[in-house]
Write a protein that holds these residues in place. Structure first.
Motif, PDB file in Angstrom:
ATOM      1  N   LEU A 250       0.811  -1.242   0.056  1.00  0.00           N
ATOM      2  CA  LEU A 250      -0.152   0.051  -0.080  1.00  0.00           C
ATOM      3  C   LEU A 250       0.726   1.237   0.005  1.00  0.00           C
ATOM      4  O   LEU A 250       0.572   2.263  -0.542  1.00  0.00           O
ATOM      5  N   SER A 251       2.070   1.290   0.756  1.00  0.00           N
ATOM      6  CA  SER A 251       2.899   2.379   0.769  1.00  0.00           C
ATOM      7  C   SER A 251       3.469   2.655  -0.622  1.00  0.00           C
ATOM      8  O   SER A 251       3.578   3.726  -0.998  1.00  0.00           O
ATOM      9  N   GLY A 252       4.145   1.570  -1.023  1.00  0.00           N
ATOM     10  CA  GLY A 252       4.818   1.800  -2.377  1.00  0.00           C
ATOM     11  C   GLY A 252       4.079   2.185  -3.424  1.00  0.00           C
ATOM     12  O   GLY A 252       4.680   2.934  -4.170  1.00  0.00           O
ATOM     13  N   VAL A 253       2.921   1.500  -3.690  1.00  0.00           N
ATOM     14  CA  VAL A 253       2.005   2.090  -4.634  1.00  0.00           C
ATOM     15  C   VAL A 253       1.427   3.407  -4.909  1.00  0.00           C
ATOM     16  O   VAL A 253       1.389   4.090  -5.669  1.00  0.00           O
ATOM     17  N   GLY A 254       1.166   3.825  -3.300  1.00  0.00           N
ATOM     18  CA  GLY A 254       0.761   4.853  -3.208  1.00  0.00           C
ATOM     19  C   GLY A 254       1.747   5.990  -3.418  1.00  0.00           C
ATOM     20  O   GLY A 254       1.587   7.082  -3.986  1.00  0.00           O
TER      21      GLY A 254
ATOM     22  N   GLY B 272      -7.869   2.565   2.198  1.00  0.00           N
ATOM     23  CA  GLY B 272      -7.886   3.033   0.696  1.00  0.00           C
ATOM     24  C   GLY B 272      -7.342   4.324   0.712  1.00  0.00           C
ATOM     25  O   GLY B 272      -7.030   5.094   1.940  1.00  0.00           O
ATOM     26  N   TYR B 273      -6.925   4.685  -0.491  1.00  0.00           N
ATOM     27  CA  TYR B 273      -6.019   6.033  -0.598  1.00  0.00           C
ATOM     28  C   TYR B 273      -7.179   6.949  -0.823  1.00  0.00           C
ATOM     29  O   TYR B 273      -8.496   6.808  -1.106  1.00  0.00           O
ATOM     30  N   ARG B 274      -6.810   8.413  -0.547  1.00  0.00           N
ATOM     31  CA  ARG B 274      -7.632   9.360  -0.609  1.00  0.00           C
ATOM     32  C   ARG B 274      -8.245   9.632  -2.163  1.00  0.00           C
ATOM     33  O   ARG B 274      -9.370  10.185  -2.191  1.00  0.00           O
ATOM     34  N   PHE B 275      -7.492   9.164  -2.888  1.00  0.00           N
ATOM     35  CA  PHE B 275      -7.682   9.534  -4.528  1.00  0.00           C
ATOM     36  C   PHE B 275      -8.503   8.633  -5.217  1.00  0.00           C
ATOM     37  O   PHE B 275      -8.655   8.771  -6.195  1.00  0.00           O
TER      38      PHE B 275
END
Length: 500
Positions: free
Chosen positions: A27-31, A76-79
């Motif tokens: 999750l961190s790297g993809v973000g 999940g991501y904000r975007f």
């Protein structure tokens, strides 16, 4: 020049150069990759991932029932709006991440099966030289980058933590850790003993109980649980009104964050009242005659360790039905047929699952050096939990204990991208945090305060983590509501940043 750890009898591989190397495709790297493409579109970057695909935690863990214990509106991501149930399976989370990768053209930036061995910063060249190994072929690879972004999480993916109990070799059945769950493990009709009662056990047990002869949860001490429907009523109502998913995502996200912050404050201000409410919730699921004490009454105040969420009370349903039982005791030793407890009671089992946590890993379990001199992160002090004194051009994403990890992914990504753009605009090639004159006499403390948060994995591995100071700039505050306003206001003219 950078020192490259390549054996004398092995040819030096070609060097690939990037502006940024991102470590990890969870999750961190993809973000991080997404935000680099949006906020730093002219930077060349690569994401190096040791596993065979993206997902991080959600790829490593493959035990039955694996699911999030945080809601996906904040995990999940904000975007990227989340449109499913708030508590999601690993497969659903990876599908969501796959959509982020596909929709934003990130696949071209990710190299799988690339395990980083070492990273050396060259003070002369102002760059990191990274040695990696292909996990499928053994091929050694070299990368260079001006900035290194650690997004690999904080635990060792290769193996979980299992205590070394006396007599383990004598047990005639199988011993399994959830982190390395065998694909062919057959638990149908078996007596299964699960050691541990945290989030992993709360996830695993409901998934297997119906197929086993019986499941026994053995715990040394109880865990706090919260229950609730796996649904967000306001999200469903807004969808009936045909509101845009982007709006629903933002509204629900803010509502959850507000409620989580209020609950955390109440845990600190009224711990006994919160404890009573949570135990009443457990009793409501198990029935009025249930033995809430000792099996469900923790010895610590709420939120001193992570609270396991039980969607729809599924764990308690298996206990009430008799499929699962709970034993609170300590292990004396393993036997051929199971476990002998310190109380003298014996538990028999065909399979023992050690849901006993993981090994904490510092920033990457990589051999770091600066100018060829070994770097020990435990000698450094963190700048807001994401950079380290004396370590140039490196950032680390470490999420929240009491809120979703990904909330901090977006915040740290904004900071790192703003820092990279500032460095480009001002023509500098190196930055590192340094204690200011007024910080020199500041008390230096462990990464976190055990009185505030003290799960076993953190207490076992605190010696692997950087230090913190007693001022807000020099610690990971664990406070999303403060950091969401503080991070955008960070001033790079602050003497805490040393640019070269």
């Amino acid at each position: 020049m950078s020192m490259i750890n390549v054996p004398d009898n092995e040819a030096t591989p070609p060097l690939e150069t990037f502006d940024v190397v991102v470590v990890g495709a969870g999750l961190s790297g993809v973000g991080a990759a997404y935000h680099l493409t949006r906020q730093c579109p002219d930077r060349r970057f690569v994401v190096l991932e040791s596993q065979e695909s993206f997902g991080g935690t959600w790829l490593t863990h493959r035990f039955p029932g694996i699911r999030s214990d945080s809601d996906l509106y904040t995990l999940g991501y904000r975007f990227k709006p989340w449109t499913g149930p708030p508590i999601a399976t690993a497969a659903e989370i990876r599908r969501y991440m796959g959509e982020v990768i596909a929709e934003n053209g990130l696949a071209a930036h990710i190299r799988y099966r690339h395990a980083i061995v070492s990273a050396d910063w060259s003070p002369d060249d102002k760059r990191w030289t990274i040695v990696a190994v292909r996990t499928d072929t053994g091929e050694r690879l070299l990368f260079a980058a001006n900035f290194l972004w650690m997004c690999q999480g904080y635990y060792r993916h290769a193996e979980g933590y299992t205590p070394d109990w006396d007599g383990m070799a004598a047990f005639k059945g199988q011993i399994v850790h959830p982190q390395t769950w065998p694909d062919d493990l057959d638990y149908t009709g078996k007596q299964v003993l699960v050691i541990g009662s945290g989030a992993t056990a709360a996830t695993l047990v409901p998934a297997i109980a119906g197929d086993c002869a019986h499941v026994t949860i053995l715990q040394r001490s109880p865990t706090f649980y919260r229950t609730g429907r796996n649904a967000i009523p306001i999200a469903d109502e807004l969808r009936q009104l045909d509101i845009k998913e982007e709006w629903i995502h933002e509204i629900v996200r803010k509502k959850i964050l507000y409620e989580q912050a209020a609950f955390t404050r109440r845990c600190l201000a009224e711990p006994e009242a919160v404890k009573a409410d949570m135990l009443a919730d457990v009793r409501a699921h198990l029935g009025p005659e249930a033995a809430v004490d000792p099996h469900f009454t923790p010895r610590y105040r709420p939120w001193r360790q992570r609270i396991a969420f039980v969607p729809n009370g599924d764990l308690f349903a298996t206990i009430r039905s008799g499929q699962t039982s709970v034993v609170t005791d300590e292990i004396e030793r393993f036997t051929e047929a199971g476990i002998l407890l310190k109380s003298g009671k014996t538990l028999t089992a065909d399979i023992i699952v050690t849901a006993t946590g993981f090994h904490l890993s510092g920033p990457g379990a990589i051999d770091f050096s600066i100018g060829g001199q070994a770097l020990d992160f435990t000698d450094t002090v963190t700048y807001r939990g994401m950079m380290f004194t004396g370590v140039p051009n490196l950032a680390w994403i470490f999420g929240y204990f009491r809120a979703s990890w990904t909330l901090r992914v977006d915040l740290v990504a904004d900071f790192v991208c703003r820092l990279l753009n500032h460095m480009q605009a001002t023509g500098v090639s190196e930055v590192q945090p340094a204690l200011r004159a007024e910080d020199q006499d500041m008390p230096i403390l462990p990464w976190t305060d055990p009185e505030d948060f003290n799960p076993g994995y953190l207490m076992r591995g605190m010696h692997l983590l950087p230090k913190r100071g007693d001022k807000p700039d020099w610690q990971h505050s664990q406070d999303y509501w403060a950091e969401k306003d503080q991070f955008p206001a960070i001033d790079f003219a602050d003497p805490a940043f040393v640019f070269k």
